[in-house]
Enzyme design. Structure first.
Site, PDB file in Angstrom:
ATOM      1  N   TRP A 243       0.827  -1.221   0.000  1.00 31.15           N
ATOM      2  CA  TRP A 243       0.000   0.000   0.000  1.00 31.15           C
ATOM      3  C   TRP A 243       0.854   1.261   0.000  1.00 31.15           C
ATOM      4  O   TRP A 243       0.434   2.290  -0.521  1.00 31.15           O
ATOM      5  CB  TRP A 243      -1.119  -0.033   1.041  1.00 31.15           C
ATOM      6  CG  TRP A 243      -0.853   0.169   2.502  1.00 31.15           C
ATOM      7  CD1 TRP A 243       0.281  -0.074   3.188  1.00 31.15           C
ATOM      8  CD2 TRP A 243      -1.824   0.662   3.450  1.00 31.15           C
ATOM      9  NE1 TRP A 243       0.091   0.203   4.517  1.00 31.15           N
ATOM     10  CE2 TRP A 243      -1.188   0.654   4.707  1.00 31.15           C
ATOM     11  CE3 TRP A 243      -3.144   1.077   3.383  1.00 31.15           C
ATOM     12  CZ2 TRP A 243      -1.843   1.065   5.875  1.00 31.15           C
ATOM     13  CZ3 TRP A 243      -3.798   1.486   4.543  1.00 31.15           C
ATOM     14  CH2 TRP A 243      -3.149   1.478   5.769  1.00 31.15           C
TER      15      TRP A 243
ATOM     16  N   ASP B 236      -0.722  -2.342  11.862  1.00 35.71           N
ATOM     17  CA  ASP B 236      -0.114  -3.518  12.508  1.00 35.71           C
ATOM     18  C   ASP B 236      -0.528  -3.829  13.947  1.00 35.71           C
ATOM     19  O   ASP B 236      -0.989  -4.902  14.250  1.00 35.71           O
ATOM     20  CB  ASP B 236       1.412  -3.374  12.502  1.00 35.71           C
ATOM     21  CG  ASP B 236       1.974  -3.281  11.097  1.00 35.71           C
ATOM     22  OD1 ASP B 236       1.180  -3.232  10.138  1.00 35.71           O
ATOM     23  OD2 ASP B 236       3.201  -3.250  10.966  1.00 35.71           O
TER      24      ASP B 236
ATOM     25  N   GLU C  60       6.746   9.696   9.607  1.00 31.36           N
ATOM     26  CA  GLU C  60       5.901   8.506   9.426  1.00 31.36           C
ATOM     27  C   GLU C  60       4.559   8.704  10.139  1.00 31.36           C
ATOM     28  O   GLU C  60       3.499   8.351   9.628  1.00 31.36           O
ATOM     29  CB  GLU C  60       6.651   7.287   9.982  1.00 31.36           C
ATOM     30  CG  GLU C  60       6.004   5.947   9.672  1.00 31.36           C
ATOM     31  CD  GLU C  60       6.806   4.781  10.241  1.00 31.36           C
ATOM     32  OE1 GLU C  60       7.827   5.029  10.944  1.00 31.36           O
ATOM     33  OE2 GLU C  60       6.417   3.622   9.997  1.00 31.36           O
TER      34      GLU C  60
HETATM   35  C1  2M8 Z   1       4.555  -0.928   8.897  1.00 35.00           C
HETATM   36  O1  2M8 Z   1       4.559  -2.346   8.755  1.00 35.00           O
HETATM   37  C2  2M8 Z   1       5.762  -3.103   8.647  1.00 35.00           C
HETATM   38  C3  2M8 Z   1       5.378  -4.564   8.427  1.00 35.00           C
HETATM   39  O2  2M8 Z   1       4.605  -4.715   7.290  1.00 35.00           O
HETATM   40  C4  2M8 Z   1       6.644  -2.986   9.871  1.00 35.00           C
HETATM   41  O3  2M8 Z   1       6.156  -2.634  10.943  1.00 35.00           O
HETATM   42  O4  2M8 Z   1       7.813  -3.310   9.762  1.00 35.00           O
HETATM   43  C5  2M8 Z   1       3.082  -0.481   8.788  1.00 35.00           C
HETATM   44  O5  2M8 Z   1       2.942   0.858   9.149  1.00 35.00           O
HETATM   45  C6  2M8 Z   1       2.569  -0.734   7.363  1.00 35.00           C
HETATM   46  O6  2M8 Z   1       1.286  -0.211   7.205  1.00 35.00           O
HETATM   47  C7  2M8 Z   1       3.502  -0.124   6.316  1.00 35.00           C
HETATM   48  O7  2M8 Z   1       3.068  -0.517   5.045  1.00 35.00           O
HETATM   49  C8  2M8 Z   1       4.958  -0.540   6.531  1.00 35.00           C
HETATM   50  C9  2M8 Z   1       5.922   0.226   5.627  1.00 35.00           C
HETATM   51  O8  2M8 Z   1       5.683   1.602   5.711  1.00 35.00           O
HETATM   52  O9  2M8 Z   1       5.354  -0.310   7.890  1.00 35.00           O
END
Ligand code: 2M8
Length: 447
Positions: free
Chosen positions: A36, A168, A410
């Site tokens: 996404w 998450d 972020e």
């Molecule tokens: C976060 O998720 C990843 C795992 O998929 C992580 O925590 O390492 C979330 O905020 C997710 O929505 C996002 O796509 C990703 C990368 O920005 O980071």
């Protein structure tokens, strides 16, 4: 690059995170491609580099599994990562692509929405070529979602891991997880307080302060759940039969409704017709969203697939049906009242990812309180769709103002506006560009 934001700065962030065929979500913290994230990036890039935006989407589709799934992470070669290719071992599934490593789960299905947004910025001739190129893959993805994740044909897609929701450690998922007993070894691990050991492996807590990320217990439990999926070779049928962490996720299904509409619009633009069985299922999703409404609290919730009970934990997800555009004006009106309640979701820098009054609320902790730009964007679009102009304008202005004051972070504290998590975060930059350039208006997609 941490400075006051402007459109030029936003473009610089995206250029700096550009890896050629995809844009990394953030330097250091997230070096690979996420589903996404790339969709938000494509929506932003479409405003000034539509051809680069096409590449962003094509690289997602290039990693599509044979069964139609688009994976949530796609791994760049020779780029070590703590939950990388060797952790996921996508090769355990015969449906996984051979030429590239991916995770074994998906993420919110925004690809059709992003592909259509890019198409809007192309010449009519290019548009048809582009949409003809991506349509078969998008169709296969939506068919996979219904075939493998809606086993009882209810219209609601079931998620098998919190990472699939994109939110998450959202309190909703943590509530369901809390009720699932740990295996003996994991219980002992926690009792001996060994969970801190995980920090030695986690690369996220090297670049971001610990109190802004998942707690150790959450991180261990999420990893454990991903390992279980790996052991089941990412076989949806097996997983839906055996596992207990299964959620009909409100955010995912609300976004799916808009994505289904985008897919329909794409088909129309290239003179194709969606298969009738898929059409029926997409209509069911719109109706089934109503099963997630709780009249007493005046909110939508996710539902635990096993118990079929709503998970009545207040989070930002309750507003995502506004973005679906298919709920009644009465329901939308109730959501607007909840949204603008200053003790719940309308502090100085809205919208917090968990209600200010929730026991989970923590202004610093990842998806348990901070304000995120992507969820704000969905809510702005939803408010505009229902003609709640004053709230939409307020949220647009506070969102842009927050980024301009604090930079492309972020996430942010909803109370103080402090920037949190990664710096130079791609989807914040991309959606800043989108918000600056997009018309204020009621349409979610074309139809
Ligand atoms: C976060 O998720 C990843 C795992 O998929 C992580 O925590 O390492 C979330 O905020 C997710 O929505 C996002 O796509 C990703 C990368 O920005 O980071």
């Amino acid at each position: 690059m941490e400075s006051r934001a402007s459109e030029a700065q936003a473009r610089k962030v995206l250029a700096a995170n550009d890896k050629g065929s995809y844009t990394a979500p953030a330097p250091n913290l997230y070096p690979h491609q996420w589903l996404w994230d790339s969709c938000f990036v494509a929506i932003g890039l479409a405003h000034y580099q539509p051809r680069r935006a096409m590449i962003e989407i094509s690289s997602l589709l290039d990693a599509q599994w044979q069964n139609g799934m688009i994976p949530h992470m796609i791994f760049a070669a020779k780029t070590p990562y703590w939950i990388g290719h060797r952790f996921w071992r996508s090769w355990r599934s015969s449906a996984a692509p051979q030429h590239i490593g991916t995770s074994g789960i998906t993420q919110p299905p925004l690809v059709a929405i992003a592909a259509l947004a890019v198409a809007d910025k192309l010449t009519p001739g290019e548009r048809v070529v582009w949409l003809r190129q991506v349509y078969p893959s998008l169709l296969a993805y939506h068919r996979w979602l219904y075939r493998e994740r809606d086993p009882h044909n209810t219209g609601l897609v079931v998620l098998i891991h919190p990472w699939e929701s994109g939110l998450d450690n959202s309190p909703v998922w943590m509530e369901v997880l809390k009720r699932i007993p740990n295996p003996l070894w994991l219980g002992t691990f926690f009792r001996l307080k060994l969970d801190k050991l995980i920090n030695g492996f986690r690369s996220d807590v090297h670049s971001v302060l610990m109190h802004q990320r998942l707690s150790e217990v959450e991180a261990v439990r999420l990893l454990h759940r991903a390992i279980l999926l790996r052991q089941q070779n990412y076989d949806s049928y097996l997983i839906l039969q055996k596992n207990h962490l299964l959620v009909e996720d409100l955010t995912f299904n609300s976004l799916l409704i808009t994505a289904n509409r985008a897919l329909f619009d794409i088909a129309t633009l290239i003179n194709e017709e969606l298969p009738s069985d898929l059409n029926l299922r997409t209509q069911k999703t719109e109706q089934a969203l109503e099963e997630l409404w709780d009249e007493t609290s005046g909110q939508y919730y996710s539902r635990n697939f096993r118990t079929q009970k709503l998970v009545k934990t207040p989070t930002i997800a309750t507003f995502m049906p506004l973005y679906s555009g298919t709920i009644s004006p009465e329901r939308a009106q109730r959501l607007r009242s909840l949204l603008t309640n200053p003790t719940a979701y309308w502090p100085l820098y809205p919208v917090p990812s968990a209600s200010l009054s929730s026991d989970y609320f923590d202004q610093h902790r990842f998806w348990q309180g901070p304000t995120w730009i992507n969820t704000n964007w969905f809510i702005i679009k939803g408010l505009e769709h229902y003609n709640f102009a004053a709230e939409a304008i307020h949220l647009r202005q506070t969102t842009l103002g927050l980024i301009e004051k604090t930079g492309f972070r972020e996430y942010y504290s909803p109370l103080t506006g402090e920037g949190l998590g990664a710096s130079d975060f791609s989807w914040t930059a991309a959606l800043y560009i989108e918000l600056i350039n997009s018309k204020v208006g009621p349409s979610l997609t074309r139809s």
